[in-house]
Design a protein around this motif. Structure first.
Motif, PDB file in Angstrom:
ATOM      1  N   TYR A  90       0.823  -1.232   0.054  1.00 56.89           N
ATOM      2  CA  TYR A  90      -0.140  -0.175  -0.143  1.00 56.89           C
ATOM      3  C   TYR A  90       0.864   1.228   0.046  1.00 56.89           C
ATOM      4  N   SER A  91       0.190   2.330  -0.241  1.00 62.40           N
ATOM      5  CA  SER A  91       1.023   3.690  -0.124  1.00 62.40           C
ATOM      6  C   SER A  91      -0.163   4.589   0.680  1.00 62.40           C
ATOM      7  N   VAL A  92       0.541   5.554   1.187  1.00 63.95           N
ATOM      8  CA  VAL A  92      -0.442   6.509   1.897  1.00 63.95           C
ATOM      9  C   VAL A  92       0.053   8.073   1.808  1.00 63.95           C
ATOM     10  N   ARG A  93      -0.894   8.757   1.604  1.00 62.94           N
ATOM     11  CA  ARG A  93      -0.750  10.321   1.738  1.00 62.94           C
ATOM     12  C   ARG A  93      -1.713  10.954   2.467  1.00 62.94           C
ATOM     13  N   LYS A  94      -0.949  12.024   2.978  1.00 64.62           N
ATOM     14  CA  LYS A  94      -1.552  12.542   4.065  1.00 64.62           C
ATOM     15  C   LYS A  94      -2.162  14.223   3.584  1.00 64.62           C
ATOM     16  N   TRP A  95      -3.212  14.292   3.680  1.00 63.13           N
ATOM     17  CA  TRP A  95      -4.101  15.770   3.087  1.00 63.13           C
ATOM     18  C   TRP A  95      -4.537  16.517   4.432  1.00 63.13           C
ATOM     19  N   GLU A  96      -4.545  18.013   4.075  1.00 64.09           N
ATOM     20  CA  GLU A  96      -5.079  18.860   5.227  1.00 64.09           C
ATOM     21  C   GLU A  96      -6.317  19.390   4.514  1.00 64.09           C
ATOM     22  N   LEU A  97      -7.475  19.275   5.007  1.00 70.44           N
ATOM     23  CA  LEU A  97      -8.605  19.697   4.400  1.00 70.44           C
ATOM     24  C   LEU A  97      -9.489  20.395   5.603  1.00 70.44           C
ATOM     25  N   GLU A  98      -9.753  21.599   5.486  1.00 69.24           N
ATOM     26  CA  GLU A  98     -10.572  22.589   6.706  1.00 69.24           C
ATOM     27  C   GLU A  98      -9.930  22.216   7.871  1.00 69.24           C
ATOM     28  N   GLY A  99      -8.720  22.301   7.632  1.00 63.40           N
ATOM     29  CA  GLY A  99      -7.930  22.309   9.225  1.00 63.40           C
ATOM     30  C   GLY A  99      -8.017  20.685   9.829  1.00 63.40           C
ATOM     31  N   LYS A 100      -8.217  19.751   9.022  1.00 62.57           N
ATOM     32  CA  LYS A 100      -8.301  18.419   9.557  1.00 62.57           C
ATOM     33  C   LYS A 100      -7.526  17.575   8.528  1.00 62.57           C
ATOM     34  N   THR A 101      -6.966  16.432   9.025  1.00 64.63           N
ATOM     35  CA  THR A 101      -6.131  15.681   8.361  1.00 64.63           C
ATOM     36  C   THR A 101      -6.860  14.154   7.833  1.00 64.63           C
ATOM     37  N   VAL A 102      -6.753  14.242   6.646  1.00 62.67           N
ATOM     38  CA  VAL A 102      -7.298  12.998   5.909  1.00 62.67           C
ATOM     39  C   VAL A 102      -6.243  12.207   5.332  1.00 62.67           C
ATOM     40  N   LEU A 103      -6.209  10.881   5.500  1.00 66.22           N
ATOM     41  CA  LEU A 103      -5.376   9.981   4.993  1.00 66.22           C
ATOM     42  C   LEU A 103      -5.966   8.941   3.746  1.00 66.22           C
ATOM     43  N   GLU A 104      -5.077   9.357   2.716  1.00 63.54           N
ATOM     44  CA  GLU A 104      -5.705   8.449   1.427  1.00 63.54           C
ATOM     45  C   GLU A 104      -4.717   7.380   1.316  1.00 63.54           C
ATOM     46  N   VAL A 105      -5.314   6.102   1.515  1.00 63.33           N
ATOM     47  CA  VAL A 105      -4.501   4.917   1.442  1.00 63.33           C
ATOM     48  C   VAL A 105      -4.865   4.079   0.181  1.00 63.33           C
ATOM     49  N   ASP A 106      -3.732   3.873  -0.728  1.00 60.95           N
ATOM     50  CA  ASP A 106      -4.097   3.458  -1.930  1.00 60.95           C
ATOM     51  C   ASP A 106      -3.583   1.725  -1.818  1.00 60.95           C
ATOM     52  N   ILE A 107      -4.407   0.851  -2.148  1.00 62.58           N
ATOM     53  CA  ILE A 107      -4.045  -0.495  -2.189  1.00 62.58           C
ATOM     54  C   ILE A 107      -4.234  -0.989  -3.730  1.00 62.58           C
ATOM     55  N   PRO A 108      -3.078  -1.491  -4.180  1.00 59.10           N
ATOM     56  CA  PRO A 108      -3.283  -1.922  -5.699  1.00 59.10           C
ATOM     57  C   PRO A 108      -3.722  -3.144  -5.793  1.00 59.10           C
ATOM     58  N   GLU A 109      -4.219  -3.893  -6.774  1.00 56.84           N
ATOM     59  CA  GLU A 109      -4.784  -5.215  -6.905  1.00 56.84           C
ATOM     60  C   GLU A 109      -3.474  -6.166  -6.580  1.00 56.84           C
ATOM     61  N   GLY A 110      -3.678  -7.062  -5.899  1.00 57.85           N
ATOM     62  CA  GLY A 110      -2.502  -7.832  -5.479  1.00 57.85           C
ATOM     63  C   GLY A 110      -2.118  -8.868  -6.566  1.00 57.85           C
ATOM     64  N   LYS A 111      -0.765  -9.211  -6.341  1.00 63.95           N
ATOM     65  CA  LYS A 111      -0.237 -10.259  -7.358  1.00 63.95           C
ATOM     66  C   LYS A 111       0.051 -11.577  -6.804  1.00 63.95           C
TER      67      LYS A 111
END
Length: 224
Positions: A90-111
């Motif tokens: 997986y990979s994770v990105r951290k975003w700030e929105l409206e003064g709050k933190t949202v984590l976006e976690v990407d999970i690719p199709e597995g091999k």
């Protein structure tokens, strides 16, 4: 508009574009992570299916709550590496929105399917992503995934029953495991391996409908 304001606006637009889609086949919202096992179900469901994203800090209704502590990062790592068998990339990105933190976690199709979740005092289980839900994978689907790992390939020695099943499904589909057993007069074990072989060979699709597991010929309309 300053560059910083431009970036903040772009981030807000990106996250809001995801949120407005609502939960679906490739997107899941999590208000918080208080149980790594529960989040692991989403990890394996996406990895066993077509991949997807988790937005952590977003409620089911789409409102942004934000993550509360750095502990969320450790829970994500535990879910992916400890509670998933094998570990899910997986990979994770951290975003700030409206003064709050949202984590976006990407999970690719597995091999390396099947991916399983470790459960308390239970045998690890596989899940798949169907619409906006994580559903227990059929044991026949798990059998088909395992057949892909045979080092010498799959030996197909049941062409007669495959032909009989396809002929039957030309006039009636989708079909259940019990229907296949009864119509072809096969033991349950024999029918399971027959269906798993045909799923492995990409001849049949598995359908999850109203707590039922059904099978149909790939890319062919259902016949009732």
């Amino acid at each position: 508009m300053s560059f910083i304001l431009f970036l903040l606006t772009a981030v807000a637009h990106y996250i809001q574009t995801l949120i407005v889609q609502g939960e679906h086949q490739h997107l899941d919202f999590k208000f918080e992570i208080n149980d790594a096992r529960k989040i692991a179900r989403s990890f394996v469901a996406f990895a066993n299916s077509e991949g997807g994203k988790l937005l952590i800090g977003v409620k089911d209704n789409g409102s942004v709550a934000g993550v509360r502590t750095e502990e969320e990062h450790y829970m994500i790592e535990a879910a992916a590496s400890y509670y998933c068998l094998p570990p899910v990339p997986y990979s994770v990105r951290k975003w700030e929105l409206e003064g709050k933190t949202v984590l976006e976690v990407d999970i690719p199709e597995g091999k390396d399917k099947p991916y399983l979740v470790k459960l308390k005092e239970e045998t690890p289980k596989a899940y798949v992503r169907i619409a906006d839900e994580n559903i227990r994978a059929s044991h026949i689907q798990v059998m088909a995934w395992k057949k892909q790992k045979y080092p010498s390939g799959l030996l197909i020695d049941d062409a007669e029953n495959q032909s009989r099943l396809l002929h039957y499904m030309e006039t009636l589909q989708p079909v259940s495991l019990n229907m296949v057993c009864k119509t072809l007069m096969l033991t349950r074990k024999k029918a399971e391996h027959l269906l798993a072989d045909m799923v492995y060979l990409n001849v049949l699709d598995i359908l999850y409908q109203d707590d039922k597991v059904l099978f149909r010929i790939k890319n062919k309309p259902d016949v009732f």
